[in-house]
Write a protein that holds these residues in place. Structure first.
Motif, PDB file in Angstrom:
ATOM      1  N   LYS A   1       0.783  -1.131   0.098  1.00  0.00           N
ATOM      2  CA  LYS A   1      -0.045   0.181   0.186  1.00  0.00           C
ATOM      3  C   LYS A   1       0.725   1.148   0.116  1.00  0.00           C
ATOM      4  O   LYS A   1       0.693   2.257  -0.898  1.00  0.00           O
ATOM      5  CB  LYS A   1      -0.880   0.024   1.190  1.00  0.00           C
ATOM      6  CG  LYS A   1      -1.655   1.147   1.412  1.00  0.00           C
ATOM      7  CD  LYS A   1      -2.698   1.164   2.644  1.00  0.00           C
ATOM      8  CE  LYS A   1      -3.520   2.236   2.783  1.00  0.00           C
ATOM      9  NZ  LYS A   1      -4.494   2.387   4.051  1.00  0.00           N
ATOM     10  N   GLU A   2       2.115   1.134   0.851  1.00  0.00           N
ATOM     11  CA  GLU A   2       2.788   2.403   0.903  1.00  0.00           C
ATOM     12  C   GLU A   2       3.436   2.529  -0.345  1.00  0.00           C
ATOM     13  O   GLU A   2       3.550   3.681  -1.066  1.00  0.00           O
ATOM     14  CB  GLU A   2       3.895   2.190   1.958  1.00  0.00           C
ATOM     15  CG  GLU A   2       3.374   1.948   3.519  1.00  0.00           C
ATOM     16  CD  GLU A   2       4.149   1.955   4.473  1.00  0.00           C
ATOM     17  OE1 GLU A   2       5.562   1.846   4.046  1.00  0.00           O
ATOM     18  OE2 GLU A   2       4.003   1.750   5.713  1.00  0.00           O
TER      19      GLU A   2
ATOM     20  N   SER B   1       3.020   6.133  -2.717  1.00  0.00           N
ATOM     21  CA  SER B   1       4.508   6.913  -3.057  1.00  0.00           C
ATOM     22  C   SER B   1       4.239   6.953  -4.518  1.00  0.00           C
ATOM     23  O   SER B   1       4.594   8.194  -5.166  1.00  0.00           O
ATOM     24  CB  SER B   1       5.409   6.142  -2.696  1.00  0.00           C
ATOM     25  OG  SER B   1       6.513   6.862  -2.978  1.00  0.00           O
TER      26      SER B   1
ATOM     27  N   LYS C   1      12.003  -2.292  -2.352  1.00  0.00           N
ATOM     28  CA  LYS C   1      10.890  -1.249  -2.012  1.00  0.00           C
ATOM     29  C   LYS C   1      11.052  -0.316  -3.405  1.00  0.00           C
ATOM     30  O   LYS C   1      10.212   0.050  -4.122  1.00  0.00           O
ATOM     31  CB  LYS C   1      10.999  -0.762  -0.835  1.00  0.00           C
ATOM     32  CG  LYS C   1      10.092   0.736  -0.681  1.00  0.00           C
ATOM     33  CD  LYS C   1      10.182   1.217   0.737  1.00  0.00           C
ATOM     34  CE  LYS C   1       8.940   2.219   0.826  1.00  0.00           C
ATOM     35  NZ  LYS C   1       9.229   2.736   2.431  1.00  0.00           N
TER      36      LYS C   1
ATOM     37  N   LYS D   1       8.655   0.327  -6.438  1.00  0.00           N
ATOM     38  CA  LYS D   1       8.165   1.758  -7.114  1.00  0.00           C
ATOM     39  C   LYS D   1       8.230   2.007  -8.527  1.00  0.00           C
ATOM     40  O   LYS D   1       7.547   2.521  -9.265  1.00  0.00           O
ATOM     41  CB  LYS D   1       8.780   2.829  -6.072  1.00  0.00           C
ATOM     42  CG  LYS D   1       8.315   2.774  -4.739  1.00  0.00           C
ATOM     43  CD  LYS D   1       9.018   3.623  -3.996  1.00  0.00           C
ATOM     44  CE  LYS D   1       8.328   4.036  -2.310  1.00  0.00           C
ATOM     45  NZ  LYS D   1       9.361   4.881  -1.496  1.00  0.00           N
TER      46      LYS D   1
END
Length: 592
Positions: free
Chosen positions: A446-447, A451, A481, A485
């Motif tokens: 979710k983060e 972002s 991570k 992204k």
């Protein structure tokens, strides 16, 4: 063993019988000759003794008939046949024939002729015409008182007496030979049994060795050279056993090697039937080995090119090599090598068929060629623009402040695009070679999505596109991570580019069994069905003009694909023209 003893005994018996028969034959002949000569000499001596009673008894040949009385007296003390014959051949007296007057003239008898011719005595052996028996004859001259020949005295003895003696002698010899044969046969049988037993054991060991039973050994119950032969057989058995173990080990290694080769291997015999086939070849033919072995190669392959190459190798007996296209059961490109293997005869020739699947190599070569072509084409545009505007400015346009500013802005835009393109090419190259480090850690999906939305917010607002996040489950994955992204940014950026103003982009996060699933959906222009499989190719664009105008390099989805795979994930796509596109990212969940 019994067979060998019987053979030895039979050979000896045959030899002994032949030798014994020769001994009997020559002994009998010798004895018969000796007895015959002895009987003839005895008869001759008797004739001389009898003759002494007749010589000088008659005055002349006219008184020869008077000697009959003396002959009758002599008959009393001799068992031999006595015959008196005058010089005309007339029988005067015969001790065995009562009616001797009726006897034929004897002047033509051999023994009589000898006396008439003046010989001291005459002999002969023949069948008597009067008695019908075979007789031995001895004739002696009868002389008168004056010493003149007046007649013939003849003694005869039946040959039956001689033959009877010969038969007794022969019977004794045969009996001796028979007894000797029985005794020798018994001794030979025992000796043959003693000799044959170790020889038979050696033969049994050799027979079992020929049947691949290498554990058998000679017991050593022999003698002399036989024992040495048994020891040699044992050494041979041990050597064969060691060699077969080594052969089995080598065969097993070769089988393992063949079965793990990425190259398809197939052996064909002289009848063009498949003898050996490895898993790689089965995969190329899309058939199980049980259905291939023993069958003709023509039943396995449907490729005319391969069949032609194999037949050419059989015909020319030379190595054949060619790149062949397979269209069934699937399209493949193989590098085929057919190697003849000579057998015991020229006709007994096997083939080794080697097929190396180079489909992926050719595809990668094409991809590389296309990449170089596309990269050159993509680089040419900004480089040409920079070169053209630079030359224009140097030719005097730089004096015009308005044109100078306009050209410099274009050159900045093109150089920025060129920089992005070069960076993407370098990034893709690193990903292909797995040179990009990926640090696995706990990532809250979710983060990462939020972002990405912040990064794409300005661009989305310009087109009034709404971005939504739907979190059905709280999902954490094991990954990098920053790379996640980057993946989301590329996909969301593409969605913004290909979605009409006022459109919607939805990102859904959920769990599917033991996997994390992230879907990025838009209601944009969509992708034609026949082009979906190509969107991950480098520099491939569905809408080429629009994508280039938007600043895209055409490498974004290729980078995404490599990033997902390097993160142990999987990416899929579904799309309908005019309805939109959905990308699905699947990653393993984080295990607590």
């Amino acid at each position: 063993m019994k067979k060998m003893q019987t053979q030895v005994l039979a050979i000896f018996m045959v030899l002994f019988i032949i030798f014994g028969s020769c001994v009997v034959f020559f002994s009998t002949q010798l004895m018969q000759n000796y007895v015959n000569e002895n009987q003839q000499e005895d008869l001759l001596e008797q004739s001389k003794l009898v003759l002494s009673n007749f010589d000088g008894l008659a005055k002349d040949k006219a008184a020869f008939s008077d000697l009959k009385e003396e002959a009758i007296k002599v008959k009393e003390y001799t068992n031999q046949r006595i015959t008196l014959i005058d010089l005309n051949g007339t029988v005067i007296y015969d001790s065995k024939i009562d009616n001797y007057v009726s006897l034929e003239n004897h002047s033509n008898r051999k023994e009589i002729q000898a006396i008439i011719k003046g010989e001291s005595q005459g002999t002969d052996s023949r069948t008597s015409e009067s008695t019908k028996k075979r007789l031995y004859y001895v004739a002696q001259p009868v002389l008168s008182q004056s010493g003149q020949l007046i007649g013939v005295l003849r003694l005869a003895k039946p040959s039956e007496e001689v033959n009877q003696l010969n038969g007794q002698i022969m019977q004794s010899i045969v009996m001796f030979i028979f007894l000797a044969l029985l005794l020798t046969a018994g001794i030979t049988f025992l000796i043959a049994k003693y000799i044959a037993k170790p020889i038979e054991e050696v033969m049994n060991v050799a027979k079992k060795l020929s049947d691949n039973h290498y554990e058998v050994r000679f017991s050593g119950n022999g003698y002399g050279e036989i024992n040495k032969l048994g020891q040699t057989i044992n050494e041979l058995a041990e050597s064969l056993d060691d060699q077969m173990q080594e052969i089995d080990q080598n065969k097993e290694r070769i089988n393992e090697l063949i079965n793990h080769l990425v190259i398809g291997v197939m052996q064909l015999d002289e009848h063009r039937n498949i003898q050996i086939v490895n898993p790689a070849m089965c995969q190329i033919f899309d058939m199980d080995s049980n259905k291939l072995i023993g069958k003709s190669y023509a039943e396995a392959t449907k490729s005319y090119g391969l069949s032609y190459l194999i037949e050419k190798a059989y015909r020319k007996k030379e190595i054949q090599n060619k790149e062949i296209y397979f269209y069934f059961p699937s399209e493949r490109i193989v590098d085929a090598n057919v190697v003849p293997i000579a057998g015991k005869t020229k006709e007994d020739m096997n083939l080794i068929v080697l097929l190396y699947d180079i489909t992926e190599i050719r595809r990668l070569e094409k991809v590389r060629t296309d990449f170089v072509t596309n990269a050159s084409h993509e680089l040419r545009t900004p480089i040409t623009a920079l070169k053209g505007f630079s030359e224009t400015l140097l030719d005097g346009a730089m004096e015009d402040k308005v044109i100078l500013k306009q050209f410099l802005e274009i050159m900045l835009e093109e150089s920025t695009r060129l920089n992005l393109l070069v960076n993407d090419i370098l990034e893709l190259s690193k990903l292909e070679q797995r040179q990009v480090p990926i640090s696995f850690e706990e990532v809250v999906v979710k983060e990462a999505v939020l972002s990405t939305f912040k990064l794409m917010n300005q661009k989305a607002e310009q087109k009034k596109i709404t971005m939504n996040l739907f979190e059905e489950d709280s999902v954490k994955i094991e990954g990098d991570k920053n790379r996640l992204k980057q993946i989301l940014a590329n996909l969301v950026d593409n969605a913004v580019i290909y979605t009409k103003p006022g459109g919607t982009i939805d990102v859904t996060v959920k769990k599917n069994k033991n996997k994390a699933m992230i879907t990025i959906s838009d209601n944009g222009m969509g992708i034609p069905e026949d082009e979906i499989n190509r969107i991950f190719e480098r520099f491939y664009r569905v809408d080429k003009g629009r994508s280039r105008n938007s600043g895209g390099t055409g490498l974004g989805l290729s980078i995404v694909k490599y990033l997902v795979e390097n993160s142990n994930g999987k990416i899929t796509v579904e799309s309908k023209v005019g309805l939109g596109t959905t990308f699905a990212l699947i990653f393993p969940l984080r295990h607590l």
